[in-house]
Each structure stands twice: as C-alpha cells, then as structure tokens.
Motif scaffolding. Structure first.
Motif, short mmCIF file in Angstrom:
data_model
loop_
_atom_site.label_atom_id
_atom_site.label_comp_id
_atom_site.label_asym_id
_atom_site.label_seq_id
_atom_site.Cartn_x
_atom_site.Cartn_y
_atom_site.Cartn_z
N UNK A 1 2.20 -11.68 -5.52
CA UNK A 1 1.46 -11.45 -4.28
C UNK A 1 0.24 -12.37 -4.21
N UNK A 2 -0.47 -12.45 -5.35
CA UNK A 2 -1.67 -13.29 -5.39
C UNK A 2 -1.31 -14.76 -5.16
N UNK B 1 -6.27 -17.27 -10.70
CA UNK B 1 -5.51 -16.35 -9.85
C UNK B 1 -5.84 -14.91 -10.20
N UNK C 1 -0.54 -15.19 -1.52
CA UNK C 1 -1.75 -15.09 -0.68
C UNK C 1 -2.56 -16.38 -0.78
N UNK D 1 -7.76 -1.63 -3.47
CA UNK D 1 -6.34 -1.54 -3.12
C UNK D 1 -5.77 -0.20 -3.58
N UNK D 2 -4.60 0.13 -3.10
CA UNK D 2 -3.90 1.40 -3.37
C UNK D 2 -4.69 2.61 -2.89
N UNK E 1 -8.15 -8.86 -3.97
CA UNK E 1 -6.96 -8.07 -3.69
C UNK E 1 -7.04 -6.65 -4.25
N UNK E 2 -7.39 -6.56 -5.54
CA UNK E 2 -7.27 -5.26 -6.20
C UNK E 2 -8.43 -4.32 -5.93
N UNK F 1 -9.24 -14.15 -8.80
CA UNK F 1 -9.13 -14.02 -7.34
C UNK F 1 -8.52 -12.67 -6.98
N UNK F 2 -7.45 -12.32 -7.72
CA UNK F 2 -6.78 -11.04 -7.45
C UNK F 2 -7.75 -9.87 -7.65
N UNK G 1 2.41 1.67 -3.37
CA UNK G 1 1.43 1.58 -4.46
C UNK G 1 1.78 0.45 -5.44
N UNK G 2 2.09 -0.70 -4.88
CA UNK G 2 2.56 -1.80 -5.72
C UNK G 2 1.44 -2.54 -6.43
N UNK G 3 0.20 -2.26 -6.04
CA UNK G 3 -0.90 -2.97 -6.71
C UNK G 3 -1.11 -2.48 -8.14
N UNK G 4 -0.35 -1.44 -8.54
CA UNK G 4 -0.38 -1.02 -9.94
C UNK G 4 0.62 -1.81 -10.78
N UNK H 1 0.83 -1.21 0.00
CA UNK H 1 0.00 0.00 0.00
C UNK H 1 0.86 1.26 0.00
N UNK I 1 1.62 -8.00 -8.47
CA UNK I 1 0.29 -8.56 -8.17
C UNK I 1 0.27 -10.06 -8.41
#
Lengths: 386, 378
Positions: free
Chosen positions: A280-281, B365, A284, B377-378, B373-374, B368-369, A269-272, A266, A277
């Motif tokens: 990470x997925x 995946x 998880x 997020x951010x 997850x997304x 799911x993401x 801002x790594x989810x971009x 967070x 991702x």
C-alpha cells in the motif's frame, strides 16, 4: 450562451470554483463515477446542458462555439470533470472531430459539422483500428477509391467505441497503395446511415457493449468530406495525440482506485497486516510521484511549451500504477476479490471489480504501453532502428 | 532574493560544477579501494574557493545563503563525476546543525572555517543501523566543570577519515546535547570500515572526553529538532547525488547500446534492450520530478511531518531508481560491465553507498508509512 466571458482572464481559483460548483450542482448524481462509458441516451441531457451554457467544447476556440480555454484552464476543467465523477460521453465530436476540422478542415466542413456537434445532432465515432491493423495502425487496408465526386470505401474498422450510438464516423482509409504506408492514408468523414455500412457490437470483458466492428461495403461519401489533403491523413491522426496523452496520464483515475483501496483497508482492518502496508505504501508513494511527473508536464503546458514525444512516459507510468492499484484492491478483498458486483463491508460500499476493468485497457488503447516504449526508444533515447 | 538573482546563481553554480567535473579523473576514484584517500584536502580547498561549501551557510559568516535546490545542483553535478569528497555531509548536514546553533562565538568560528575549507567537521549522530530517529542514542553527557564529560560510540560517520572535529549528539539530564569535539581531543578514537565505493564509514569512540561549555552547539528540544531537520535536508541532497549517479550511468549505457555491435547490429536496436532502457529512463525522469518537488517543499520550511514525508519520498524514489539503473547498466554492458575497468561498476558502488546512507528505500517507505498512513489508521 456565455461566450462573452473570457475564462482565460479569470484567475485559476475563481475558474476552478465556478467549474466545481457548476459540475456539482448540475451533473446528475446517479451518473457519477460510473463503471463504464455513458450511452448517448444517458449523456444527452448533460450534453445539452453543457452546450446551452457554452461549456461543451472547452478546447475549441470561442469563434467556433467553444470556451477557448488556454491549456492551463483546460487542465483545470478536466480535473474538475474527473473530481465530480462525470462519465465519459460519446465525446469524439468534441475531443477529436472539432479540433481536427478547426486545424485541418475547410470553412465548409466547419460550417457543416461543428454546429451539429454542439447541438447534439451529430454523435461521432472513430474509425482507426482494423482487425489486422492495431498497434501497426499504418498498415491499415480499408480502402477508398474516387469514383466521380465520391469516394467508395471498402473494408472494416474495429474497436470503434460507441459506434452503435453514433450518427457519423471519421475514418482513416488507404488512398494510395504505391507509396510508403504512412503516405497513402487519408482522413474521411462518413454518415453512419450511408447504405453499405453495417456494424456489430462487441461485448467487452466487463460485459459492457462499448465497442463495435464497423463494415464498409461500397460505402460512398462525397469528396468534400476529405479532411486536409489527399494522403495526409496520417499527419492529422498523429497531430492530436500528444495532448491526449497528458489527459490519460492524469493521476485522477488511479486516485479513484486508491480511494476504494483506502475504504477497503479500513473496513477489513488491513493496516495491521505488514505485508499489505508495504505494498500500500509503495503504491501510495508511486501515486504521489506520478503526481509530480504529471505536474511537470502541466507546468510545461502552462508555460506554453509544446509537449514532445517524452510525454509517452507519463502514460506508461500512470497506467502501470493504475493497474497495480486495481490488482492490489482485488487481492486485498480476499474472497470478496472475486465478487462480480460491489460489496458492502462494515457499512461501506466498495467496488473491487470496476477499477480492474477500467484500468485494464489503459495499457492498450491510445497506443499500447509497448508502442509508447517504442516511441520513447526511437524519438527520445534515439536508439537505433531494428 | 529576486527570481532573477536566483536564476543567475543557479546558472553560475551549474557552470562551475560542469567545468570542475570535466577535469575529474576517474582513475583516482578507481584507486580509492587501495588508497583510502576519500578526501584530498587540495581538492577540498578548491571546492571551498568555488563557494560550494558555503552554498547554504548564512551570508554573515561568509556563506551564500542559498536554497537547498541550489545545493542540489552542485551535489548532483559532482556525483556525476563520482567526486568522493564528503561535500553533502559537510555543506548540508554539518552546516545546517551549526547554523542553528545558539552559541554565537562557536558558530561563527566553526562556520567560517568550514566555508573556507580549513575545517572539516563530521557529524556523528547515529549509533544503530536502520533508524532515522535522532533519539535512538546511548551516548551519555554528564555534567563536568560547567561542561560535559562524554562517553559512548557513534557509527556510520561520513567524512570522519579526514575530519578535524566531530559534531556529536548525546543524552544528558537536560535533554539532547550537540557538542563540538576536536579530532585530537583526549579520549576520542576513530576506526574505519571500507564502503563499497572505497569511501570510509567511521566509528567514533568517546571515552571520558571533556567538552567545555564553550563547545556546546545546541541543547534540548532545539538540538534534536535541528538535527532531525538537518538529516532530512541531507537526505534530499543525497537524493540529488543519486540522480547524478543514475543520470551518468544511463548516459554511458545508452552510448554503449548505440555502439556495441552483435549479430551484425548495434545492440540498442533490439527491442528487449530498448524497452528496458526506456523503463530506466522513466525511473530517471520520475526521480527528477520527485526531487524537484521535494526540494521545493523543503525550501518552503514546512512543519516537521510534511518535511520528513517529502524527504522520504525523494530518498526512496531516487535510491530505488539509482540502484535499478546502475545494476541494469552492468547487465546491458554484459561481461565487460562486471570488470574493474568499466566505469559503470564505479556508479553501481557509489549508488549502493549513497543508498545505504540516511535511510535506504525500505527505511524511508517505513518512515513514510508510519506518519502518513498508519497514524490513526484502522
């Protein structure tokens, strides 16, 4: 003392709530989620607090001063311990010596040692590995020879966690060289102040002094300190390991690393970042799947079934996942991934390095992951011996 | 249903599947590539008589009204024996969609015939590769004489080669329509692509096909919701099939490791192979644990998001594990593993077919993401 309470008669949620509120309100905030193990000085106030409440030895029967928890309740106790971020104390007396004496020791040994563990007078350490007997533990050469009423011990033990804080040590020693390795090993109790014992601390890769090498030079211990029968030490040592592997395989520690990863993601801002991702997925989902596997064993324990050698798979997968998480955490930190101490990013404190150091020995101690694979190969898949 | 009943049912199902699987001749599976007979109607009828086509169907139509976990036992057991008949596509996907129908007379007619094995419906919902989104379709349904006229093309239809009719999703001004189209409807044409395991992937082309009002299965948001749920349920039962595939493939391989001698020893005594076998075993056990958890989640009928996340967990793990285990099974057999005669090849190919169906590991995946997850997020 609240020994009269039958915790096993409580429903799970009541017990969980009681454990949670006790740990949260009483455990010192500054000792939560520590990078390394706690020293004895740091541990002692909490040790005594637990002891006073009768909660120090959740795994011991009530008649010996424990909580007498059944396996299901014991798991809840552990879960809440980890949830509260309670540090690892020099707890060998509670986790290993107590159960060993209760199961294999005699009345005199129990009367002599158990109360001192509860009172915080005796702090134990474990003398198993040797410089030339690591994964091949059964080849150990530290020797004990009976001389009158005493065993005389010579040799050296290594990776002895917290030996420098300990008052006593339990050791596996060779007492018969003429038989198959596993059959000539005995289990002895020794006072650390006995003349002839010296030790040196070994600084680990994280810079902490947690383990030691202990030297025995004609160290004498009374023959009453032999636990179980002569030459049956191997059976005793192996007897307590499977349950420990369930604890090591808990997803709680990897989850803590995952929480750090989440905070970092967070903040940066790594989810971009599609590459991030993906990984990470995957992790998880691995972590969730570890939860499913762990839960399967927990249910087994709750049903009162014995855990077999297949429990080794839980340790292998848990520790592999833990390390992968720790590695992704460092990589995702970019330049910060090389910072030795915790960093502040966007106002959030993130410790990138600690999970790396805490996850690293997980595939080595308690039987390395390679040894666990040998166990699975031999006892579960029943593949032929080399 | 009481716990006792459910255990009894499960045991009965498990026994009947084991007995059936024992009698399966892999020679037929090996010949599928040439014979193109992925469904033998005599075998299909036998499966119907054993009650397997009605495991999930409501009791009032002749089904057993059991849980997904029960269906998984049947699917996993049959997959071990590489039974090629499209059981999961019919007894889960089509059955779930039909059971949600609000068209009572059509529902009764189709479900009863499905359960008895007399009618084999294929569910034609997908049009583009790599998506699980039921809305990503162009099939058009335009109002016509109280019903619809349908135009468009469906891909990747499982069980289409022997289907007696199709459950087709289409867009209309009033939202999604789920329609029943008999195999011989005017304007309906099929073509087939061979899959790795000798089964067939169907393409269904519909050109001005008329569908009477009586053949509307479901409409609007209910239709889309029902289809999405059915797809998730089917993906989890397909995961059970993947568990059957990996389980048998590993068994065969372990047996080989114990008996094949090289350098004067069984090759299973070599640590490089032992550790690899253990890693495969761990993946198998992990898949089993995840599958059991996800079946329980779906049988609890949670909200859509929870349901899809669980389905994705199961399909991703079981797909990846089955592909890994079956491919490594070839490697551990050495050259013989690469021959047509060796059974492990059949398991590799079935694993690939099942992996690609209803989302492979990567697709799940990503899904799911997206939701777990997304979002936010951010």
């Amino acid at each position: 003392m609240s020994a009269a309470i039958d915790f096993n008669a409580m429903d799970d949620e009541t017990f969980r709530a009681e454990a949670r509120s006790f740990f949260e309100s009483e455990y010192p905030a500054e000792l939560r989620f520590m990078a390394g193990r706690l020293s004895w000085a740091e541990s002692k106030p909490w040790w005594m607090k637990l002891s006073k409440k009768g909660w120090l030895a959740p795994n011991w029967p009530v008649e010996h001063g424990g909580m007498g928890l059944d396996p299901g309740k014991l798991i809840i106790y552990w879960e809440e311990t980890e949830r509260a971020g309670i540090g690892r104390m020099p707890d060998q007396g509670v986790t290993m010596v107590g159960p060993t004496l209760i199961r294999f020791g005699n009345d005199a040994q129990r009367a002599k040692y158990l109360p001192k563990i509860l009172a915080g007078e005796n702090v134990w350490c474990q003398g198993y590995s040797e410089p030339n007997a690591g994964s091949d533990l059964a080849s150990l050469r530290t020797e004990a020879v009976l001389d009158g009423d005493e065993y005389v011990i010579n040799g050296s033990k290594i990776w002895t966690s917290m030996a420098h804080h300990a008052t006593n040590i339990y050791v596996l020693v060779r007492t018969d060289k003429s038989v198959k390795q596993q059959r000539g090993i005995s289990f002895l109790l020794v006072d650390m102040k006995t003349p002839g014992i010296t030790f040196r601390t070994i600084r680990n890769i994280a810079g902490h002094e947690e383990f030691c090498q202990v030297f025995f030079d004609n160290v004498r211990t009374h023959k009453d300190n032999l636990v179980g029968k002569l030459n049956e030490g191997w059976t005793i040592a192996k007897g307590l390991l499977t349950f420990e592997r369930l604890n090591i395989g808990s997803p709680r520690r990897p989850l803590q690393a995952f929480e750090q990863l989440d905070t970092l993601a967070h903040a940066r801002k790594l989810f971009d970042d599609a590459g991030f991702v993906d990984r990470y997925t995957q992790l998880k989902m691995d972590l969730n799947d570890l939860g499913s596997l762990y839960q399967r064993y927990v249910e087994k324990v709750r049903r009162g079934e014995a855990l077999g050698p297949d429990i080794s798979m839980l340790k292998v997968f848990a520790m592999d996942t833990y390390q992968k998480l720790a590695e992704l955490l460092l990589e995702s930190g970019a330049e910060y991934g090389a910072f030795a101490e915790g960093v502040k990013l966007e106002g959030e404190a993130v410790d990138l390095m600690t999970p790396f150091y805490t996850s690293r020995p997980g595939t080595i101690y308690g039987g390395s992951n390679e040894i666990q694979r040998n166990i699975l190969s031999k006892y579960v898949l029943q593949l032929p011996a080399a | 249903m009481t716990q006792h009943d459910s255990t009894e049912h499960r045991e009965m199902l498990s026994n009947s599947v084991t007995d059936f699987a024992r009698g399966v001749d892999l020679a037929r599976v090996r010949k599928l590539r040439e014979s193109r007979t992925e469904c033998d109607r005599a075998v299909w009828k036998q499966m119907a008589d054993l009650g397997w086509l009605g495991v999930l169907a409501p009791e009032q139509y002749g089904g057993m009204g059991l849980k997904l976990a029960d269906m998984a036992i049947v699917a996993q057991g049959l997959a071990r024996a590489l039974v090629p008949e499209p059981l999961t596509a019919v007894a889960v996907l089509a059955t779930r969609v039909l059971a949600d129908s609000t068209n009572e007379s059509l529902k009764a007619k189709l479900l009863e015939a499905l359960i008895s094995g007399d009618l084999l419906p294929a569910t034609a919902w997908q049009e583009e590769a790599g998506t699980l989104d039921v809305h990503k379709i162009n099939m058009q349904a335009t109002p016509f004489e109280g019903g619809f006229r349908v135009n468009g093309s469906k891909r990747f239809v499982v069980g289409a080669s022997h289907a007696d009719g199709y459950i087709v999703s289409a867009n209309s001004a009033a939202g999604m329509q789920l329609l029943w189209i008999p195999q011989d409807a005017a304007g309906a044409a099929t073509q087939f692509d061979a899959l790795a395991d000798g089964r067939l992937s169907g393409t269904l082309n519909l050109s001005n096909v008329s569908v009477a009002k009586e053949n509307i299965i479901n409409s609007g948001a209910a239709a889309a919701g029902s289809l999405a749920r059915a797809i998730d349920h089917t993906a989890v039962v397909a995961s059970a099939e993947l568990c059957g595939i990996m389980g048998r493939s590993l068994e065969i391989t372990l047996e080989y490791l114990k008996t094949r001698v090289q350098f004067g020893k069984p090759i299973g005594s070599f640590q490089a192979l032992q550790h690899r076998a253990v890693d495969l075993y761990i993946q198998q056990e992990l898949s089993g644990a995840v599958l059991a958890d996800c079946l329980a989640v779906l049988d609890n009928e949670p909200d859509d998001k929870t349901r899809s996340a669980a389905a994705s967990r199961a399909k991703a793990r079981c797909t990846d594990a089955a592909l890994l285990i079956t491919r490594q099974s070839i490697q551990m057999h050495g050259a013989i593993g690469f021959t047509e005669d060796c059974d492990v090849g059949l398991y590799v190919k079935r694993a690939m077919t099942l992996a690609a169906w209803l989302g492979n590991g990567n697709a799940h995946r990503r899904r799911y993401a997206k939701t777990e997850i997304l979002e936010g997020a951010n």
